[in-house]
Design an enzyme around this catalytic site. Structure first.
Site, PDB file in Angstrom:
ATOM      1  CG  ASP A  82      -0.327   0.044   2.523  1.00 19.09           C
ATOM      2  OD1 ASP A  82       0.516   0.931   2.727  1.00 19.09           O
ATOM      3  OD2 ASP A  82      -0.649  -0.790   3.388  1.00 19.09           O
ATOM      4  CE  LYS A  83      -0.045   8.597  -1.019  1.00 21.61           C
ATOM      5  NZ  LYS A  83      -1.108   9.619  -1.123  1.00 21.61           N
TER       6      LYS A  83
END
Length: 254
Positions: free
Chosen positions: A112-113
């Site tokens: 994820d980011k």
């Protein structure tokens, strides 16, 4: 070979998703749209195209990146300000519509980011499918830094399983490294599963790094940089999934 296997070998996607491309009418063999998943093809003799572009069947590419925070693992979100594809060398691209001497690759699973660390790219759809499916038990190791001292009494809960909003979740192994740094491994994972397991136990995750994927380790690769795998690393990845029947794909748990 079956048409879905040929598409996976060309780097289009995992074999299961390639089957969907066939049934959706996105594939032609010798100019004819193919819907039959049992269709046999010979990549050396047949002309196979995907969404209007003729496929080539060159060698596979395997590339590892040390992903920084702030980059999304996506090829399809036009609104993402920064994606991991921005960090790939120019010889590698995300879109099968691009032409020239570039080769399309896709990430094996995702981070994820807000997570960082090891992210593998390849055009070998069949291997990618196996590496991220829980049946093959290819462990992913994460280093997690939390906001308070980790309680060892939580280890049985994490290994035994915790109920999240979308079902049960568990880790394979837990190794406390220091009071606030813990190493955990998963063989499967729902979206953001590592973070949600710690949050369930009332820990705030301050930093999450994936440092190993099966036999592949991050080593001293600088943040934001990448490299192509050597022959021994490629062989080790293939050996990690050898001898088990292919199944459908799942997500990583970062």
């Amino acid at each position: 070979m079956r048409i879905s296997r040929a598409l996976a070998l060309a780097g289009i996607d995992s074999r299961r998703k390639c089957e969907l491309h066939v049934t959706n009418g996105a594939v032609k063999v010798n100019g004819e749209v193919v819907f039959d998943l049992g269709r046999q093809v010979d990549p050396e003799k047949d002309s196979i195209s995907f969404r209007g572009k003729r496929l080539t069947f060159g060698g596979h590419i395997y590339y590892v990146m040390n992903k920084p925070v702030g980059y999304m693992t996506t090829a399809s979100d036009p609104h993402a300000p920064k994606t991991v594809y921005d960090l790939l060398p120019r010889t590698l691209v995300k879109s099968s519509r691009q032409t020239g001497t570039r080769t399309r690759v896709f990430p094996v699973g995702r981070l994820d980011k807000d997570s960082m660390g090891l992210l593998l790219f390849t055009n070998d759809g069949e291997l990618a499918n196996k590496l991220i499916h829980p049946r093959y038990h290819v462990s992913k190791w994460y280093e997690v830094r939390v906001h308070r001292a980790f309680e060892r009494s939580d280890i049985p809960k994490m290994v035994g399983g915790l109920r999240l909003e979308d079902g049960w979740a568990r880790v394979e192994r837990v190794h406390p490294v220091s009071p606030r740094i813990i190493h955990v491994s998963l063989a499967e994972g729902k979206k953001r599963e590592v973070r949600r397991i710690f949050e369930k136990l009332e820990y705030k995750v301050l930093r999450l790094v994936r440092f190993a994927f099966g036999p592949l380790t991050l080593g001293s690769l600088p943040l934001g940089k990448g490299r192509f795998l050597n022959k021994n690393e490629i062989r080790a990845l293939k050996q990690a999934v050898a001898g088990t029947e292919d199944t459908e794909e799942n997500e990583d748990g970062s």
